[in-house]
Structure formats: C-alpha cells, structure tokens
Design a protein around this motif. Structure first.
Motif, PDB file in Angstrom:
ATOM      1  N   ASP A   1       0.818  -1.212   0.000  1.00 46.35           N
ATOM      2  CA  ASP A   1       0.000   0.000   0.000  1.00 46.35           C
ATOM      3  C   ASP A   1       0.851   1.262   0.000  1.00 46.35           C
ATOM      4  O   ASP A   1       0.338   2.361  -0.126  1.00 46.35           O
ATOM      5  CB  ASP A   1      -0.979   0.005   1.173  1.00 46.35           C
ATOM      6  CG  ASP A   1      -0.301   0.061   2.524  1.00 46.35           C
ATOM      7  OD1 ASP A   1       0.709  -0.638   2.705  1.00 46.35           O
ATOM      8  OD2 ASP A   1      -0.785   0.803   3.390  1.00 46.35           O
TER       9      ASP A   1
ATOM     10  N   LEU B   1       1.349   0.740  -7.980  1.00 42.30           N
ATOM     11  CA  LEU B   1       1.167  -0.663  -7.624  1.00 42.30           C
ATOM     12  C   LEU B   1       1.442  -1.619  -8.787  1.00 42.30           C
ATOM     13  O   LEU B   1       2.121  -2.631  -8.601  1.00 42.30           O
ATOM     14  CB  LEU B   1      -0.227  -0.878  -7.052  1.00 42.30           C
ATOM     15  CG  LEU B   1      -0.531  -2.274  -6.541  1.00 42.30           C
ATOM     16  CD1 LEU B   1       0.442  -2.698  -5.455  1.00 42.30           C
ATOM     17  CD2 LEU B   1      -1.959  -2.345  -6.028  1.00 42.30           C
TER      18      LEU B   1
ATOM     19  N   LEU C   1      -4.927  -2.122   2.547  1.00 38.55           N
ATOM     20  CA  LEU C   1      -4.867  -1.291   1.347  1.00 38.55           C
ATOM     21  C   LEU C   1      -5.177   0.136   1.814  1.00 38.55           C
ATOM     22  O   LEU C   1      -6.218   0.695   1.516  1.00 38.55           O
ATOM     23  CB  LEU C   1      -5.883  -1.771   0.303  1.00 38.55           C
ATOM     24  CG  LEU C   1      -5.644  -3.180  -0.226  1.00 38.55           C
ATOM     25  CD1 LEU C   1      -6.716  -3.572  -1.234  1.00 38.55           C
ATOM     26  CD2 LEU C   1      -4.271  -3.299  -0.867  1.00 38.55           C
TER      27      LEU C   1
ATOM     28  N   TYR D   1      -6.742   1.551  -5.093  1.00 40.69           N
ATOM     29  CA  TYR D   1      -7.417   0.415  -5.712  1.00 40.69           C
ATOM     30  C   TYR D   1      -8.298  -0.312  -4.703  1.00 40.69           C
ATOM     31  O   TYR D   1      -7.957  -0.421  -3.527  1.00 40.69           O
ATOM     32  CB  TYR D   1      -6.387  -0.580  -6.263  1.00 40.69           C
ATOM     33  CG  TYR D   1      -5.528  -0.003  -7.354  1.00 40.69           C
ATOM     34  CD1 TYR D   1      -6.015   0.104  -8.656  1.00 40.69           C
ATOM     35  CD2 TYR D   1      -4.237   0.440  -7.090  1.00 40.69           C
ATOM     36  CE1 TYR D   1      -5.238   0.634  -9.659  1.00 40.69           C
ATOM     37  CE2 TYR D   1      -3.441   0.968  -8.097  1.00 40.69           C
ATOM     38  CZ  TYR D   1      -3.953   1.064  -9.376  1.00 40.69           C
ATOM     39  OH  TYR D   1      -3.183   1.592 -10.369  1.00 40.69           O
TER      40      TYR D   1
ATOM     41  N   PHE E   1      -7.034  -4.755  -7.058  1.00 44.45           N
ATOM     42  CA  PHE E   1      -5.728  -5.243  -6.628  1.00 44.45           C
ATOM     43  C   PHE E   1      -5.569  -6.712  -7.027  1.00 44.45           C
ATOM     44  O   PHE E   1      -4.568  -7.106  -7.618  1.00 44.45           O
ATOM     45  CB  PHE E   1      -5.603  -5.073  -5.112  1.00 44.45           C
ATOM     46  CG  PHE E   1      -4.320  -5.595  -4.530  1.00 44.45           C
ATOM     47  CD1 PHE E   1      -3.223  -4.773  -4.437  1.00 44.45           C
ATOM     48  CD2 PHE E   1      -4.225  -6.899  -4.075  1.00 44.45           C
ATOM     49  CE1 PHE E   1      -2.027  -5.244  -3.898  1.00 44.45           C
ATOM     50  CE2 PHE E   1      -3.049  -7.379  -3.535  1.00 44.45           C
ATOM     51  CZ  PHE E   1      -1.949  -6.544  -3.444  1.00 44.45           C
TER      52      PHE E   1
END
Length: 160
Positions: free
Chosen positions: A42, A47, A70, A124, A129
């Motif tokens: 995170d 990402l 997250l 996200y 994710f």
C-alpha cells in the motif's frame, strides 16, 4: 538466505524487469524463492510497477506473500482542487516536474515537492488489486481477509 535493503523499491529492484536485464550484473540477477510484503504494497506509488517487479524477482514457482491493508499512504497527495484544471490543456506550456498536462500552475506549485509518480497514484479496491495480481502472472493459492493485526502494537503495551 534473507535479504533486506533500504531505499526506494523500484530503484533497488527494477533491474529484474526484462527490459532492464542487460544492465544488471549477473550476481544481481539471482532470483528469490519468496518475497514477503508486510504492510508494504500500500506504500507503492505505482502498484502495477511494484507487482510486475516482484513477479520478475521470483524464480519459477516462487511465492509472494502479501499481508497488510490497502491504506494507500499516498492517497490524497497531489489531489485536484476546484479550479486546478486547465480550461484548455494546450495552454499548459509549463509542465515541469511531470505534472499531468491538464493542471494549472497553482496545482503545480502546491505539489512541486512530490515525486511525479505520487501525483498519479491510484487507490485500488481489493477486487482491482486482485485483478492486477492475476494479470501480472501470479496464481492466488490462498486468500484470507479481515485478519486482525496490529501494525506497531504490543498487546501488553500501555499504548493501545
């Protein structure tokens, strides 16, 4: 063997990516059996780049163990405020620092201290994710959610 390095993740490990492989010394190309990310993913400004790098760091059959929230440390940094968008993107000739071409000078001044990757950071959902993990080539072997965890807490501590 356990390794840990201090520094910006992509600066340290992007040489594992296929388009960087010719620049890495052979000793640096040793792949990992596993990569453990505890309260780490995170923090990624990008990402997808982190996941691709980790995928290429792993040997065939290697494991990625991700544990953590997250929470997105960069959430809200560089966000647009009312009036930050250019009326006409073609008028933004002063696009220094990697700012998107549609923002005005006030937005650029307010966020000039940020690495340009953080300006495009996206929060996200778990489903997004998870989709990225699969698209990078990982296979999800086990998936658990809502596991109680203390980030930096000690059950016996006075600070709860």
């Amino acid at each position: 063997e356990f390794t840990m390095m201090a520094g910006e993740f992509l600066s340290l490990y992007s040489h594992f990516l296929p388009n960087h492989s010719k620049h890495a010394p052979p000793s640096d190309k040793k792949k990992f059996h596993a990569v453990v990310c505890s309260f780490f993913l995170d923090t990624a400004p990008s990402l997808p780049h982190y996941l691709l790098t980790i995928y290429h760091m792993l040997e065939e059959g290697g494991l990625l163990l991700h544990f953590g929230p997250l929470m997105y440390h960069w959430s809200g940094h560089g966000g647009l405020l009312p009036g930050d968008k250019q009326q006409d993107a073609r008028t933004n000739d002063n696009n220094g620092g990697g700012h998107p071409p549609y923002v005005n000078a006030a937005h650029q001044r307010r966020n000039k201290h940020l690495d340009r990757r953080y300006l495009s950071s996206i929060d996200y959902t778990w489903e997004e994710f998870r989709y990225m993990v699969l698209q990078c080539g990982f296979e999800i072997l086990e998936e658990e959610m809502y596991i109680p965890a203390r980030y930096t807490g000690d059950e016996k501590s006075m600070m709860k």
